[in-house]
Design a protein around this motif. Structure first.
Motif, PDB file in Angstrom:
ATOM      1  N   MET A   1       0.999  -1.702  -0.033  1.00 50.69           N
ATOM      2  CA  MET A   1       0.350  -0.222  -0.300  1.00 50.69           C
ATOM      3  C   MET A   1       0.529   1.388   0.254  1.00 50.69           C
ATOM      4  O   MET A   1       2.129   1.428   0.769  1.00 50.69           O
ATOM      5  N   THR A   2       0.429   2.141  -1.263  1.00 47.14           N
ATOM      6  CA  THR A   2       1.451   3.083  -1.132  1.00 47.14           C
ATOM      7  C   THR A   2       0.797   4.493  -0.986  1.00 47.14           C
ATOM      8  O   THR A   2      -0.235   4.666  -1.471  1.00 47.14           O
ATOM      9  N   THR A   3       1.182   5.723   0.300  1.00 48.51           N
ATOM     10  CA  THR A   3       0.546   6.031   0.203  1.00 48.51           C
ATOM     11  C   THR A   3       1.323   7.467  -0.190  1.00 48.51           C
ATOM     12  O   THR A   3       1.961   8.569  -0.965  1.00 48.51           O
ATOM     13  N   TYR A   4      -0.117   8.352  -0.893  1.00 47.58           N
ATOM     14  CA  TYR A   4       0.323   9.911  -2.251  1.00 47.58           C
ATOM     15  C   TYR A   4      -0.193  11.093  -2.053  1.00 47.58           C
ATOM     16  O   TYR A   4      -0.922  10.836  -1.423  1.00 47.58           O
ATOM     17  N   ARG A   5       1.513  11.807  -1.403  1.00 49.77           N
ATOM     18  CA  ARG A   5       1.224  12.991  -0.901  1.00 49.77           C
ATOM     19  C   ARG A   5       1.398  13.636  -2.329  1.00 49.77           C
ATOM     20  O   ARG A   5       2.481  13.822  -3.116  1.00 49.77           O
ATOM     21  N   SER A   6       1.494  14.964  -1.955  1.00 52.41           N
ATOM     22  CA  SER A   6       1.327  16.361  -2.389  1.00 52.41           C
ATOM     23  C   SER A   6       3.224  16.514  -1.910  1.00 52.41           C
ATOM     24  O   SER A   6       3.261  16.543  -1.214  1.00 52.41           O
ATOM     25  N   ALA A   7       4.004  17.723  -3.160  1.00 56.65           N
ATOM     26  CA  ALA A   7       4.937  17.740  -2.501  1.00 56.65           C
ATOM     27  C   ALA A   7       5.074  18.874  -1.436  1.00 56.65           C
ATOM     28  O   ALA A   7       6.238  19.068  -0.225  1.00 56.65           O
ATOM     29  N   ALA A   8       4.258  19.116  -1.612  1.00 58.11           N
ATOM     30  CA  ALA A   8       3.625  20.122  -0.526  1.00 58.11           C
ATOM     31  C   ALA A   8       3.642  19.659   0.917  1.00 58.11           C
ATOM     32  O   ALA A   8       3.983  20.431   2.155  1.00 58.11           O
ATOM     33  N   TYR A   9       3.432  18.451   0.951  1.00 57.50           N
ATOM     34  CA  TYR A   9       3.253  18.080   2.321  1.00 57.50           C
ATOM     35  C   TYR A   9       4.390  17.579   2.823  1.00 57.50           C
ATOM     36  O   TYR A   9       5.459  17.184   2.160  1.00 57.50           O
ATOM     37  N   SER A  10       4.910  17.928   4.104  1.00 53.57           N
ATOM     38  CA  SER A  10       5.599  17.604   4.842  1.00 53.57           C
ATOM     39  C   SER A  10       5.002  16.445   6.372  1.00 53.57           C
ATOM     40  O   SER A  10       3.739  16.631   5.943  1.00 53.57           O
ATOM     41  N   VAL A  51       5.934   5.497   8.084  1.00 53.23           N
ATOM     42  CA  VAL A  51       7.146   4.997   8.507  1.00 53.23           C
ATOM     43  C   VAL A  51       6.843   3.324   8.636  1.00 53.23           C
ATOM     44  O   VAL A  51       8.012   3.031   8.722  1.00 53.23           O
ATOM     45  N   GLN A  52       6.265   2.881   8.791  1.00 55.95           N
ATOM     46  CA  GLN A  52       6.419   1.217   9.168  1.00 55.95           C
ATOM     47  C   GLN A  52       6.128   0.482   7.820  1.00 55.95           C
ATOM     48  O   GLN A  52       7.326  -0.148   8.056  1.00 55.95           O
ATOM     49  N   GLN A  53       6.143   1.158   6.880  1.00 61.91           N
ATOM     50  CA  GLN A  53       5.641   0.768   5.304  1.00 61.91           C
ATOM     51  C   GLN A  53       7.657   1.054   4.823  1.00 61.91           C
ATOM     52  O   GLN A  53       8.302  -0.155   4.232  1.00 61.91           O
ATOM     53  N   ALA A  54       8.235   2.166   5.304  1.00 64.83           N
ATOM     54  CA  ALA A  54       9.629   2.407   5.245  1.00 64.83           C
ATOM     55  C   ALA A  54      10.525   1.578   5.209  1.00 64.83           C
ATOM     56  O   ALA A  54      11.332   0.986   5.257  1.00 64.83           O
ATOM     57  N   LEU A  55       9.876   1.225   7.002  1.00 67.12           N
ATOM     58  CA  LEU A  55      10.911   0.332   7.534  1.00 67.12           C
ATOM     59  C   LEU A  55      10.335  -0.948   7.575  1.00 67.12           C
ATOM     60  O   LEU A  55      11.769  -1.701   7.703  1.00 67.12           O
ATOM     61  N   ALA A  56       9.862  -1.603   6.976  1.00 68.86           N
ATOM     62  CA  ALA A  56       9.459  -2.914   6.003  1.00 68.86           C
ATOM     63  C   ALA A  56      10.045  -3.185   4.954  1.00 68.86           C
ATOM     64  O   ALA A  56      10.878  -4.574   4.781  1.00 68.86           O
ATOM     65  N   GLU A  57      10.263  -2.171   4.227  1.00 69.45           N
ATOM     66  CA  GLU A  57      11.342  -1.814   2.746  1.00 69.45           C
ATOM     67  C   GLU A  57      12.712  -2.346   3.132  1.00 69.45           C
ATOM     68  O   GLU A  57      13.364  -2.846   2.787  1.00 69.45           O
ATOM     69  N   SER A  58      12.803  -1.616   4.233  1.00 69.18           N
ATOM     70  CA  SER A  58      14.785  -0.941   4.768  1.00 69.18           C
ATOM     71  C   SER A  58      14.810  -2.528   5.529  1.00 69.18           C
ATOM     72  O   SER A  58      16.076  -2.990   4.553  1.00 69.18           O
ATOM     73  N   ARG A  59      14.043  -3.482   5.977  1.00 64.60           N
ATOM     74  CA  ARG A  59      14.052  -4.396   6.333  1.00 64.60           C
ATOM     75  C   ARG A  59      14.509  -6.094   5.643  1.00 64.60           C
ATOM     76  O   ARG A  59      15.026  -6.565   5.429  1.00 64.60           O
ATOM     77  N   ARG A  60      13.124  -5.949   4.554  1.00 62.79           N
ATOM     78  CA  ARG A  60      13.205  -7.204   3.332  1.00 62.79           C
ATOM     79  C   ARG A  60      14.853  -6.588   2.777  1.00 62.79           C
ATOM     80  O   ARG A  60      15.743  -7.030   2.027  1.00 62.79           O
ATOM     81  N   GLU A  61      15.003  -4.986   1.813  1.00 65.70           N
ATOM     82  CA  GLU A  61      16.256  -4.918   1.730  1.00 65.70           C
ATOM     83  C   GLU A  61      18.151  -5.159   2.398  1.00 65.70           C
ATOM     84  O   GLU A  61      18.668  -6.141   1.870  1.00 65.70           O
ATOM     85  N   THR A  62      17.494  -5.011   3.482  1.00 62.75           N
ATOM     86  CA  THR A  62      18.741  -5.175   4.985  1.00 62.75           C
ATOM     87  C   THR A  62      18.682  -6.860   4.231  1.00 62.75           C
ATOM     88  O   THR A  62      20.145  -8.107   4.005  1.00 62.75           O
ATOM     89  N   ALA A  63      17.495  -7.700   4.748  1.00 63.45           N
ATOM     90  CA  ALA A  63      17.993  -9.047   4.322  1.00 63.45           C
ATOM     91  C   ALA A  63      18.392  -9.754   2.890  1.00 63.45           C
ATOM     92  O   ALA A  63      19.067 -10.731   3.098  1.00 63.45           O
TER      93      ALA A  63
END
Length: 84
Positions: A1-10, A51-63
């Motif tokens: 699941m990807t969250t789409y946000r405008s570039a102005a969103y911080s 953040v959870q999605q980025a963490l999961a991606e990072s863990r998969r890449e690390t593995a």
């Protein structure tokens, strides 16, 4: 699941969450304005999901990298005759 946000969103920063204040509801009622609270909770939930999605991606890449490194090291050891 990807969250789409405008570039102005911080994304939210910890100090923004800790310091967030909500307006009180009109006189005669107790509590906070529900629309503000729910909007803020939706934003926090969206940031937390990202953040959870980025963490999961990072863990998969690390593995993946660890597996590739082990495979490479094993191949190098075999090529040098250390597997005997």
């Amino acid at each position: 699941m990807t969250t789409y946000r405008s570039a102005a969103y911080s994304g939210l920063l910890p100090w923004q969450v800790r310091g967030r204040r909500f307006r009180r509801v009109w006189p005669g009622r107790r509590g906070l304005a529900p629309d503000e609270v729910y909007a803020f909770l939706d934003r926090v939930a969206g940031d937390l999901a990202a953040v959870q999605q980025a963490l999961a991606e990072s863990r998969r890449e690390t593995a993946r990298i660890k597996t590739a490194m082990r495979d490479w090291q094993s191949a190098q050891a075999r090529a040098r005759g250390y597997d005997r």
